[in-house]
Design an enzyme around this catalytic site. Structure first.
Site, PDB file in Angstrom:
ATOM      1  N   THR A 103       1.076  -0.614   0.148  1.00 48.94           N
ATOM      2  CA  THR A 103      -0.066   0.274  -0.214  1.00 48.94           C
ATOM      3  C   THR A 103       0.535   1.437   0.074  1.00 48.94           C
ATOM      4  OG1 THR A 103      -1.528  -1.607   0.887  1.00 48.94           O
ATOM      5  CG2 THR A 103      -1.548   1.283   1.254  1.00 48.94           C
ATOM      6  N   ASP A 150       1.801  -6.476  -4.628  1.00 54.85           N
ATOM      7  CA  ASP A 150       0.826  -6.576  -2.725  1.00 54.85           C
ATOM      8  C   ASP A 150       1.680  -7.673  -2.369  1.00 54.85           C
ATOM      9  OD1 ASP A 150      -2.392  -6.345  -2.491  1.00 54.85           O
ATOM     10  OD2 ASP A 150      -1.924  -7.680  -1.473  1.00 54.85           O
TER      11      ASP A 150
HETATM   12  N1  ASP Z   1      -2.578  -5.277   0.816  1.00 53.02           N
HETATM   13  C1  ASP Z   1      -1.334  -4.402   1.354  1.00 53.02           C
HETATM   14  C2  ASP Z   1      -0.272  -5.684   0.815  1.00 53.02           C
HETATM   15  O1  ASP Z   1      -0.094  -6.572   1.463  1.00 53.02           O
HETATM   16  C3  ASP Z   1      -1.926  -4.141   2.295  1.00 53.02           C
HETATM   17  C4  ASP Z   1      -1.068  -3.456   2.798  1.00 53.02           C
HETATM   18  O2  ASP Z   1       0.348  -2.622   2.367  1.00 53.02           O
HETATM   19  O3  ASP Z   1      -0.783  -3.170   4.128  1.00 53.02           O
HETATM   20  O4  ASP Z   1       0.568  -5.692  -0.251  1.00 53.02           O
END
Ligand code: ASP
Length: 344
Positions: A16, A60
């Protein structure tokens, strides 16, 4: 005293922290790392030199896998002598797994490797990314008067706290405080001052060369018990081809059903050379086989204790130990002792 600035290598894997919204679908996807650095001009104000590298295709972290852990370990190994500290930017979803894995893969680590990420993208007005990133870099560049690193282990920094990475679990999908370490105190806290809890830092043997372990064996399974757990479920898992070990996520202090079918299936698996490991479903406390009747039978058939390890730590430690071609003592012995501060 010389005023040589510490050298920090940033390794961006995705997550993210560096994501943008797809205008059509509204879903978040990873974007170019160079844009991430542009978003934080404050980085220039930190008293250290920063270089950055990125996964060719940032991911991700739900797509994380051992191959990528090896990629991160390779980058650290390749640049180990040039840099004083490393900051790994990673999605929060599987960060505790990757950071725990790296703690086992990097033996005799004598420099900081700090994992961080964010709950909101760096471009978001209310982002937590800037604080997480800036403080992680500051932590990775902490040195004593002899210019030696203060932190010599794999840490995870999130929302004002530095934790020992292999003690952490993602506990919240919404709050900025996304991680916790219930079985070990935090290593540092960021407030007006950066307060380091020196007494909790990992003490490493001096002058040992870094050894990077890159063989990880994922012929393992994780089984979470629940009331109503069916024999067919257990049996189908135990029939997995090439299975070497099963982590049982049991109740409370390592307890499980005393029904015959369950114990007999485990006994048979152990007799066939499959290692069975007991970890608790609880995020705090640990396994104490023999405390209750509902765990003493596990002890008597040779189940290995995960003690107060997190599931993330137990899984990655298992992959690491099974991947080693030579163990000085039994897997049970190695698993039940603290190798990187992962057990109290
Ligand atoms: N879905 C994202 C990931 O784990 C969530 C985050 O970055 O906090 O890459």
């Amino acid at each position: 005293m010389s005023n040589v600035k510490p050298n920090i290598l940033l390794i961006y894997t995705g997550g993210t922290i560096g994501m943008v919204k797809d205008i059509k679908t509204g879903a978040l996807h990873a974007f170019n790392f160079k844009n991430l650095l542009k978003q934080i001009p404050e980085l220039k104000l930190i008293d250290c030199k920063i270089e950055a590298m990125s996964f060719e295709n940032p991911i991700d972290s739900s797509n994380m896998k051992p191959e990528y852990w090896i990629q991160i370990a390779n980058s650290i190994e390749l640049h180990y002598n040039e840099f004083d500290g490393f900051v790994v930017l990673h999605g929060s979803d599987t960060m505790s797994y990757t950071a725990s894995a790296l703690s086992f893969m990097l033996e005799n680590l004598s420099k900081p490797v700090i994992f961080t990420g964010a709950q909101l993208p760096i471009g978001d007005l209310r982002t937590d990314a800037k604080e997480n990133l800036i403080t992680s870099i500051q932590i990775a560049s902490l040195q004593n008067e002899k210019r030696e690193p203060i932190i010599k282990e794999v840490g995870l920094y999130f929302e004002y706290k530095l934790y020992r990475a292999n003690r952490t679990t993602k506990i919240n999908a919404e709050n900025f405080q996304a991680f916790n370490s219930l079985n070990y105190p935090y290593l540092a806290e960021s407030g007006v001052h950066l307060k380091i809890n020196h007494q909790y830092l990992l003490k490493t043997k001096p002058n040992q060369p870094l050894i990077v372990h890159k063989k990880l064996d994922n012929n393992i399974a994780l089984l979470k018990l629940f009331p109503g757990f069916a024999a067919s479920h257990l049996n189908s898992v135990l029939k997995t081809p090439n299975l070497k070990a099963v982590l049982l996520e049991t109740y409370g202090s390592g307890n499980c059903t005393t029904e015959k079918w369950f114990l007999n299936a485990l006994k048979k698996a152990i007799a066939n050379g499959i290692q069975i490991i007991n970890v608790t479903q609880c995020v705090g406390g640990g396994v104490n086989m023999g405390q209750y009747e509902t765990s003493s039978h596990l002890k008597s058939i040779g189940v290995i204790s995960g003690k107060d390890m997190t599931t993330e730590s137990a899984i990655t430690k298992l992959m690491y130990l099974l991947g080693k071609s030579y163990l000085e003592k039994s897997l049970k012995h190695e698993f039940e002792i603290a190798l990187r501060g992962e057990i109290t």
